[in-house]
Write a protein that holds these residues in place. Sequence first.
Motif, short mmCIF file in Angstrom:
data_model
loop_
_atom_site.label_atom_id
_atom_site.label_comp_id
_atom_site.label_asym_id
_atom_site.label_seq_id
_atom_site.Cartn_x
_atom_site.Cartn_y
_atom_site.Cartn_z
N ILE A 1 0.86 -1.18 0.00
CA ILE A 1 0.00 0.00 0.00
C ILE A 1 0.91 1.24 0.00
O ILE A 1 0.68 2.18 -0.72
CB ILE A 1 -0.93 -0.04 1.23
CG1 ILE A 1 -1.80 -1.31 1.14
CG2 ILE A 1 -1.79 1.21 1.30
CD1 ILE A 1 -2.46 -1.70 2.42
N THR A 2 1.94 1.19 0.82
CA THR A 2 3.05 2.15 0.80
C THR A 2 4.31 1.31 1.00
O THR A 2 4.21 0.11 1.28
CB THR A 2 2.93 3.20 1.96
OG1 THR A 2 3.19 2.53 3.20
CG2 THR A 2 1.58 3.89 1.97
N PRO A 3 5.50 1.91 0.89
CA PRO A 3 6.71 1.10 1.07
C PRO A 3 6.78 0.39 2.43
O PRO A 3 7.39 -0.67 2.56
CB PRO A 3 7.83 2.11 0.93
CG PRO A 3 7.27 3.16 0.03
CD PRO A 3 5.81 3.26 0.41
N THR A 4 6.14 0.93 3.47
CA THR A 4 6.21 0.31 4.79
C THR A 4 4.88 -0.27 5.26
O THR A 4 4.80 -0.87 6.31
CB THR A 4 6.69 1.32 5.84
OG1 THR A 4 5.79 2.44 5.84
CG2 THR A 4 8.09 1.79 5.55
N TRP A 5 3.83 -0.12 4.47
CA TRP A 5 2.49 -0.59 4.84
C TRP A 5 2.06 -1.63 3.82
O TRP A 5 1.74 -1.31 2.69
CB TRP A 5 1.54 0.59 4.89
CG TRP A 5 0.24 0.36 5.57
CD1 TRP A 5 0.02 -0.40 6.68
CD2 TRP A 5 -1.02 0.89 5.19
NE1 TRP A 5 -1.31 -0.36 7.02
CE2 TRP A 5 -1.97 0.43 6.13
CE3 TRP A 5 -1.44 1.73 4.17
CZ2 TRP A 5 -3.31 0.77 6.05
CZ3 TRP A 5 -2.77 2.07 4.10
CH2 TRP A 5 -3.70 1.59 5.04
N VAL A 6 2.08 -2.91 4.24
CA VAL A 6 1.84 -4.02 3.32
C VAL A 6 0.68 -4.87 3.82
O VAL A 6 0.66 -5.26 4.99
CB VAL A 6 3.11 -4.89 3.18
CG1 VAL A 6 2.87 -6.08 2.27
CG2 VAL A 6 4.28 -4.05 2.68
N SER A 7 -0.26 -5.13 2.93
CA SER A 7 -1.34 -6.06 3.27
C SER A 7 -1.02 -7.42 2.68
O SER A 7 -0.14 -7.55 1.83
CB SER A 7 -2.68 -5.54 2.74
OG SER A 7 -2.75 -5.68 1.34
N CYS A 8 -1.74 -8.43 3.14
CA CYS A 8 -1.56 -9.78 2.61
C CYS A 8 -2.92 -10.38 2.34
O CYS A 8 -3.87 -10.19 3.11
CB CYS A 8 -0.79 -10.64 3.59
SG CYS A 8 -0.37 -12.27 2.90
N ILE A 9 -3.02 -11.08 1.23
CA ILE A 9 -4.27 -11.67 0.78
C ILE A 9 -4.12 -13.18 0.66
O ILE A 9 -3.12 -13.66 0.12
CB ILE A 9 -4.69 -11.06 -0.58
CG1 ILE A 9 -4.91 -9.56 -0.41
CG2 ILE A 9 -5.92 -11.76 -1.14
CD1 ILE A 9 -5.00 -8.79 -1.69
N VAL A 10 -5.10 -13.90 1.20
CA VAL A 10 -5.18 -15.35 1.03
C VAL A 10 -6.48 -15.60 0.29
O VAL A 10 -7.55 -15.16 0.72
CB VAL A 10 -5.17 -16.09 2.38
CG1 VAL A 10 -5.42 -17.57 2.18
CG2 VAL A 10 -3.85 -15.86 3.10
N GLY A 11 -6.38 -16.27 -0.86
CA GLY A 11 -7.55 -16.48 -1.70
C GLY A 11 -7.79 -17.93 -2.03
O GLY A 11 -6.85 -18.73 -2.12
N PHE A 12 -9.07 -18.26 -2.20
CA PHE A 12 -9.51 -19.60 -2.56
C PHE A 12 -10.42 -19.52 -3.77
O PHE A 12 -11.30 -18.65 -3.81
CB PHE A 12 -10.34 -20.23 -1.42
CG PHE A 12 -9.63 -20.33 -0.11
CD1 PHE A 12 -8.91 -21.46 0.22
CD2 PHE A 12 -9.70 -19.29 0.81
CE1 PHE A 12 -8.27 -21.56 1.44
CE2 PHE A 12 -9.07 -19.38 2.04
CZ PHE A 12 -8.35 -20.52 2.36
N ASN A 13 -10.25 -20.40 -4.73
CA ASN A 13 -11.23 -20.52 -5.80
C ASN A 13 -12.39 -21.34 -5.24
O ASN A 13 -12.19 -22.26 -4.44
CB ASN A 13 -10.64 -21.18 -7.04
CG ASN A 13 -9.82 -20.20 -7.84
OD1 ASN A 13 -10.17 -19.03 -7.97
ND2 ASN A 13 -8.71 -20.67 -8.37
#
Length: 141
Positions: A90-102
């Motif tokens: 999102i910014t260089p120091t602000w990171v999100s993580c996504i876990v996805g399923f079909n």
Amino acid sequence: MGEPVAELWDPCSIPAEALVGAGVNPTRLGSETNSANGVAEASFCSYATDSFQLTVYSFRSPIEARSSPAEVRDEIDIGDRRATRFSRSITPTWVSCIVGFNARSSSVELEARPDVNAPSDENSCSVATELAQSLLPQLPR
């Protein structure tokens, strides 16, 4: 007349008890459904934990259709399901993580985004993976 289109799974349908059991405040921070040609294409519902925001998404398209070449994706197993996990800066120091399923002809994603007001040293991918594990029984197959 076209073929009937299956309803999009409602990410706000996760029971409050399941959210609380995963350490999530069941009070919604926001929700929305995006439509195209009168058919719901995407929907989301957001909640808060102590130091992260959880957004649960439902998409009509598979995970692979929303891929970005810059995102490094890991294939992981969560419970008895195969999942795709990736980080999004999102910014260089602000990171999100996504876990996805079909799931059937759609997909579900859980995004853990650090709370800007209560930052945590926890890794967002660890948080997203733990939340996906806890909420797995509530997600469509």
